[in-house]
Design an enzyme around this catalytic site. Structure first.
Site, PDB file in Angstrom:
ATOM      1  N   SER A  90      -3.802   8.074   3.089  1.00 47.75           N
ATOM      2  CA  SER A  90      -3.917   7.976   1.637  1.00 47.75           C
ATOM      3  C   SER A  90      -3.541   6.572   1.192  1.00 47.75           C
ATOM      4  O   SER A  90      -2.844   5.860   1.917  1.00 47.75           O
ATOM      5  CB  SER A  90      -2.995   8.989   0.957  1.00 47.75           C
ATOM      6  OG  SER A  90      -1.646   8.584   1.057  1.00 47.75           O
ATOM      7  N   ASP A  91      -3.980   6.167   0.022  1.00 52.17           N
ATOM      8  CA  ASP A  91      -3.424   4.951  -0.552  1.00 52.17           C
ATOM      9  C   ASP A  91      -2.044   5.297  -1.111  1.00 52.17           C
ATOM     10  O   ASP A  91      -1.672   6.468  -1.225  1.00 52.17           O
ATOM     11  CB  ASP A  91      -4.332   4.377  -1.637  1.00 52.17           C
ATOM     12  CG  ASP A  91      -4.183   2.867  -1.770  1.00 52.17           C
ATOM     13  OD1 ASP A  91      -3.134   2.331  -1.347  1.00 52.17           O
ATOM     14  OD2 ASP A  91      -5.096   2.219  -2.302  1.00 52.17           O
ATOM     15  N   TRP A  92      -1.299   4.277  -1.452  1.00 47.99           N
ATOM     16  CA  TRP A  92       0.122   4.428  -1.801  1.00 47.99           C
ATOM     17  C   TRP A  92       0.319   5.509  -2.875  1.00 47.99           C
ATOM     18  O   TRP A  92      -0.062   5.335  -4.033  1.00 47.99           O
ATOM     19  CB  TRP A  92       0.659   3.100  -2.287  1.00 47.99           C
ATOM     20  CG  TRP A  92       2.130   3.079  -2.550  1.00 47.99           C
ATOM     21  CD1 TRP A  92       2.806   3.744  -3.529  1.00 47.99           C
ATOM     22  CD2 TRP A  92       3.114   2.355  -1.821  1.00 47.99           C
ATOM     23  NE1 TRP A  92       4.143   3.479  -3.459  1.00 47.99           N
ATOM     24  CE2 TRP A  92       4.368   2.625  -2.426  1.00 47.99           C
ATOM     25  CE3 TRP A  92       3.083   1.498  -0.728  1.00 47.99           C
ATOM     26  CZ2 TRP A  92       5.560   2.065  -1.966  1.00 47.99           C
ATOM     27  CZ3 TRP A  92       4.259   0.943  -0.269  1.00 47.99           C
ATOM     28  CH2 TRP A  92       5.490   1.227  -0.885  1.00 47.99           C
TER      29      TRP A  92
END
Length: 740
Positions: free
Chosen positions: A282-284
């Site tokens: 996932s992105d942050w």
């Protein structure tokens, strides 16, 4: 029972923590054995990526991160760099029960210690070999410092310069973007994962992040599946075909589904149709952000949605860490889904050789001898020169001759950190960055160079204007360096006004009023609107943010040691009101005139010319190139055949130079509306003054194919316009092709 359990655990450690061939492609038996002795908590731990800062301490609201690492509850950490630090953290992981090594990730976007131009700038070189080499050097340096994984390349197609992250990509064209994605993946991953100079690449952001509504970062995306597949997924598919190890989800929702929860993107397309064997991160915090999206009621629901959809690793949100074990125990998430995600992550750890030696990338001696090698700096200088776009050159103002007194005026003249651009790796000391002033001073001598800052890139402080004007009066020629600073483009840096910020245009007006020759250096991470500057300047160079060797590269171009060859990969609008604007748009039933305001019920604006300020593919040279003598093997083509177009390009000017020759096609009539132009090939050639070269383009079925309304990749019989030229708007040669 406990003694039997530990016997099996010990057996695994003996068998599979011994020597492993890191180049082997099949680790499934080892993974099966490891999965069989992992607890559910340890499995979930492998799906957990934590940000960590060695200097500020391990404690955080999420708990004791170092304790989690010792207990085998973390699979990866990010934002740790340096061989000694990564080794220290890895030693903690080796205290865990099963001693599963950590992955160390870092945003190595356009260089590690040796910083190259920002990716959008690199793309304007159209030099695939140079871009692959840029990524290769970044990987060599970062891997020597204990890094296993970079969160690059960003392969998002972006058509809206208001979006700050346009800086990280390759522009607006999916054909060129796909080739650049391939080059960068190959550069980062080198001869193969497991090599000590290779990083796992990460194609991001999956998918369509660059199409955010209004150019507002993190915003929604809504588009047809045909547009998604043909344009926005194309570079991601190219990255998969190049063997990209990992993918990163985008923050946006796409057609109402947050990307982190998109089964269509992750399971149907990436892992299904494309057969991707790596893992998705996932992105942050994006898994947890499904809650404010309004898609998940709480962290437990967000974790369920993400893991079921195919998000393998949770970066920073802690949703998996806190909720996934309970979801499995409650029978909500099958353990087989968790096992599949863990398998993908373990596969990469085996491939990197970390089970053989978890410290194999943590060599302080190698790190010290690798960073900023002279040949790396030379490559950065060459890449920066190749990325500088000559926008205007009235009366052959450039290249400059030596012997004149030059005043460097503007807020970016002596800046070092701004030259590194956004998403450069952070360093306490940037004294090795060559500022514009330093590069010019080296070239012409201290006695011939004056300087005044004039103003800042932001704010309305005009107190430095008088000094700037007085300094400029003493010079024969003025170099005005203006534009954005490094923090004005990149993530979360969307701008509604993409003009020259602050009071820099006022400073420019005062400098122009002196009546002296003015060369403008335009520093930016995105297309800007600078009509007044372009009108009054004698020459304009789009320098972007050139990296560690900024000043040297700029001096090389300004004084003609290098003839600029870069060409735009994004369209520059006349005003922000034209945005989004891109060359490969569809036509309408009422097309606009070629130029001028829209009239008589035609598409366009009644108060503005329809053409951009600078089109895709635009870029000048100190020399001139002529195109002639087009020869065509046939004006008709049947299924399975190819047609060859050969022609002559001549350097009719007085400087040696490089020309980027571009091939465009237009499908006149099709079962779905097609763009007015589509880039389908290009070549970069170097010619001495008076030299001629024959260029050959070949058109085959693939160059004429597209997705129809049934989402099948097809070619259809009909007529095509074939256009060859120096930009999307500067077509020199034309032909007609009939596909039978």
């Amino acid at each position: 029972m406990r003694s039997i359990y530990y016997f099996f655990a010990l057996t695994f450690l003996v068998l599979f923590h011994g020597p492993v061939n890191s180049q082997s492609k099949n680790y499934e038996k080892q993974i099966d054995s490891l999965l069989s002795i992992m607890t559910l908590e340890e499995k979930v731990g492998q799906l957990n990526q934590l940000p960590l800062s060695w200097d500020t301490g391990p404690s955080s609201p999420e708990g004791d991160k170092l304790k989690d690492i010792r207990e085998g509850l973390v699979g990866s950490v990010l934002n740790i760099k340096g061989a000694s630090k990564t080794r220290g953290i890895q030693e903690l992981a080796m205290q865990s029960r099963l001693k599963i090594p950590l992955l160390f990730g870092l945003d190595v976007i356009h260089g590690y210690k040796t910083t190259f131009p920002v990716p959008l700038a690199e793309s304007t070189s159209w030099d695939l070999e140079a871009m692959e080499n840029s990524a290769r050097i970044a990987a060599i340096e970062a891997a020597s410092a204990g890094i296993h994984w970079t969160f690059a390349p960003m392969v998002d197609i972006a058509r809206d310069p208001r979006w700050g992250r346009i800086m990280e990509g390759a522009g607006e064209d999916h054909y060129l973007g796909s080739l650049i994605a391939t080059a960068r993946v190959k550069g980062f991953q080198g001869k193969g994962l497991g090599s000590l100079d290779a990083l796992m690449a990460c194609a991001k952001h999956f998918a369509a992040y660059g199409a955010a509504v209004g150019g507002r970062d993190y915003n929604s995306v809504d588009m047809s599946e045909r547009m998604l597949r043909e344009v926005y997924l194309a570079p991601f598919k190219a990255a998969a075909e190049a063997g990209c190890a990992t993918y990163m989800n985008s923050f946006n929702d796409i057609n109402g589904i947050p990307a982190s929860a998109s089964k269509f993107l992750q399971r149907t397309v990436l892992k299904g149709e494309w057969g991707f064997q790596g893992f998705v991160v996932s992105d942050w915090g994006s898994i947890g952000e499904m809650i404010p999206h309004g898609y998940a009621a709480n962290a437990r629901e967000a974790a369920r949605l993400a893991i079921i959809a195919g998000s393998d690793m949770d970066m920073a949100s802690m949703c998996y860490r806190k909720e996934l074990t309970g979801l499995v125990k409650d029978g909500v998430v099958p353990v087989s889904v968790v096992d599949e995600a863990v398998r993908r992550i373990l596969r990469m750890k085996f491939t990197l050789g970390l089970f053989d030696d978890p410290y194999r990338f943590c060599n302080e001696g190698l790190e010290a001898s690798t960073l900023s090698k002279p040949e790396f700096r030379a490559a950065a200088r060459d890449m920066a020169r190749k990325s500088i776009v000559l926008i205007k050159n009235e009366a052959e103002t450039l290249p400059l001759k030596t012997g004149k007194k030059i005043a460097l005026i503007g807020p970016l003249g002596k800046s070092e950190t701004d030259m590194l651009g956004g998403w450069s790796v952070w360093w306490d000391d940037n004294s090795d960055v060559v500022s514009q002033f330093e590069g010019l001073e080296r070239r012409i001598g201290k006695e011939n160079l004056l300087y005044a800052k004039g103003c800042s890139t932001r704010g309305d402080d005009r107190s430095g204007f008088d000094e700037a004007v007085n300094t400029a009066k003493e010079a024969d020629l003025i170099i005005l360096t203006i534009g954005e600073d490094r923090d004005m483009s990149g993530e979360a840096q969307s701008r509604s006004d993409i003009g020259i910020p602050g009071v820099q245009e006022e400073l420019a007006e005062k400098i122009f009023a002196l009546g002296k020759p003015v060369v403008v250096l335009l520093n930016a991470g995105r297309p800007l609107v600078f009509n007044r500057i372009a009108e009054k300047a004698d020459a304009v160079l789009l320098t972007w943010f050139p990296g560690s060797e900024a000043g040297n590269a700029i001096a090389d171009v300004v004084f003609g040691d290098y003839n600029p060859s870069a060409k735009l990969t994004t369209t520059f609008p006349r005003t922000v009101g034209q945005v989004p604007i891109y060359y490969n748009h569809f036509n309408t039933g009422r097309p606009s005139p070629d130029d001028g305001p829209s009239r008589n019920f035609r598409t366009g604006y009644t108060d503005l010319e329809q053409t951009p300020a600078y089109p895709f593919g635009y870029g000048l040279s100190y020399t001139k190139f002529d195109y002639s003598d087009l020869k065509i093997s046939s004006d008709k083509m049947k299924e399975g055949e190819k047609v060859e177009y050969s022609f002559t390009v001549e350097n009719s000017g007085k400087y040696a130079g490089e020309e980027i020759v571009q091939l465009y096609i237009r499908d006149r009539f099709a079962s779905v509306v097609r763009p007015v132009k589509e880039l389908r090939d290009f070549v970069k050639i170097k010619l001495e003054p008076g030299e001629k070269k024959t260029v050959i383009f070949v058109i085959d079925k693939e160059k004429l194919s597209f997705y129809n309304d049934e989402l099948d990749r097809v070619t259809e019989p009909g007529f095509f316009d074939v256009m060859i030229g120096a930009s999307s708007a500067d077509i020199r040669l034309k032909a007609e092709l009939e596909l039978k």
